[in-house]
Design an enzyme around this catalytic site. Structure first.
Site, PDB file in Angstrom:
ATOM      1  CB  ALA A 195       5.580   5.733  -3.329  1.00 49.39           C
TER       2      ALA A 195
ATOM      3  CB  ALA B 232      -0.946  -0.001   1.195  1.00 51.52           C
ATOM      4  CG  ASP B 233       3.597   2.507   3.185  1.00 51.73           C
ATOM      5  OD1 ASP B 233       2.679   3.331   3.336  1.00 51.73           O
ATOM      6  OD2 ASP B 233       4.192   1.991   4.141  1.00 51.73           O
ATOM      7  CB  VAL B 234       5.178   0.123  -2.939  1.00 53.37           C
ATOM      8  CG1 VAL B 234       5.694   0.143  -4.380  1.00 53.37           C
ATOM      9  CG2 VAL B 234       6.290  -0.315  -1.989  1.00 53.37           C
TER      10      VAL B 234
END
Length: 395
Positions: free
Chosen positions: A173, A168-170
């Protein structure tokens, strides 16, 4: 050779992964990135380990190359003035404080646009700037749970499972990069910047793609399928005689070729398997047949046979096997980086291959506060000023 984003300056007031990974991509593309770190503790990921090499964590190193680091106390009035001085001549601010935090500091988009009409502020939060969850903290693991991703990840008979990286972070980004580049393009036409409201939850929901569509269009509540595909068969992990591989038969013509090279051409004429929708419907009958065929040869044998037949496939590699693959080396997916404390530092390379402005490492992941003095001098602070800022705990 010019860099794609040469002349663009980013203030990176984010930490952990989504924001820093976004700004690293922009830095890889040539932007100047100034990483603002807490004046006492810095980015949390500096302490996330092991492994550490000479005090630097592998986690921090993975998302912070091509940046300069300066420390700054954003709760102090002097620190806020320094931030504004930087913003006045910058293009983008990336921040991932809790919703409304930057506004309470007097450093939100409306305040910054008064001193720089073209400023773009990308605000990354767990749940966005509105809605009932807007004030909740957002961590990748929580987002994987609440977005439905974990409910469709794992074995059929097992429990829900998170993805092996902070996906989810990637994804956030990447979506943030797209938004920033779009806003820069828009500014060329209007002269005005804007604010981006990017949430981990939104990004992960958007990335459910066909699974989300299966529910919204077909009313189908998706379930865990392990390594199977909900809409295609055979498209999963199989065991060869010496290990596991993925075979991904994507259409009817590929299935005919698969049946041929597997030694059972009659499979392609079987009324249960002639079309993909029928193969999905009769998956329980098809897969055991495929399993028995694939067990008869090794991974390497199947790799050559299936490659020659134009059937997508690949062995399930460990990370070490992947990084030792000659194709990975040929694609320059390992970057060698000069670092002041770590000899022979290697980092995962950039997948963005530009023919006229290639990605290169201009700056190793910076040491904590490595460029504070240099940056302050650029905005008019003297050595004596910098010494006083340290005494007053502004930096």
């Amino acid at each position: 050779m010019s860099r794609a984003l040469e002349g663009v300056r980013i203030i990176d007031a984010s930490r952990v992964l989504a924001g820093p990974f976004c700004t690293m991509i922009l830095g890889d593309l040539g932007a100047e990135v100034i990483k603002i770190e807490h004046h006492q503790s810095g980015d949390e990921t500096r302490g996330w380990g092991p492994p550490f090499v000479n005090g630097e964590s592998a986690y921090y190193l993975c998302a912070n190359r091509n940046k300069k680091s300066m420390t700054l106390n954003l709760k102090s009035e002097e620190g806020k003035e320094i931030f504004k001085a930087l913003a006045k001549d910058s293009d983008v601010v990336v921040q991932n404080f809790k919703t409304g935090t930057l506004e309470k500091m007097g450093l939100g988009y409306e305040e910054l646009r008064r001193i720089n009409e073209g400023i773009i502020v990308a605000s990354i939060t767990g749940f966005g700037n509105n809605g009932p969850y807007k004030d909740l903290p957002g961590y990748d693991y929580i987002i994987q749970a609440m977005s439905g991703l974990m409910s469709i990840t794992g074995e059929k008979e097992g429990g829900p499972m998170k993805v092996g990286v902070a996906i989810a972070d990637v994804l956030t980004a990447l979506y943030t990069c797209i938004g920033i580049l779009s806003a820069i393009h828009q500014r060329h036409a209007t002269g005005e910047g804007q604010e981006l409201d990017i949430s981990l939850m939104d990004c992960q929901i958007a990335s459910l793609i066909n699974v989300a569509s299966n529910y919204l269009v077909g009313g189908i509540e998706p379930s865990r399928l392990g390594n199977e595909h909900p809409n295609i068969a055979p498209y999963q992990v199989f065991s060869a005689s010496d290990g596991d591989l993925v075979v991904a038969v994507g259409n009817d013509q590929q299935f005919k070729r698969f049946a041929q090279v597997a030694g059972m051409p009659e499979l392609a004429e079987d009324s249960r398997f002639k079309e993909n929708r029928l193969r999905v419907e009769h998956r329980a009958e098809l897969i055991p047949i495929c399993e028995s065929l694939l067990k008869q040869r090794s991974k390497n044998e199947w790799k050559k046979i299936l490659d020659d037949a134009g059937i997508p496939n690949g062995p399930i590699n460990s990370i070490s096997e992947m990084f030792n693959d000659p194709h990975v080396e040929a694609r320059e997916m390992i970057m060698k980086v000069d670092h002041p404390l770590i000899e022979g530092l290697q980092l995962a390379g950039s997948p963005i291959k530009l023919s006229k402005s290639p990605v290169k490492v201009r700056q190793s992941p910076p040491l904590y506060g490595e460029h504070t003095g240099e940056i302050l001098k650029e905005v008019g602070y003297s050595e004596e000023d910098i010494k006083n800022l340290k005494i007053n705990q502004v930096i």
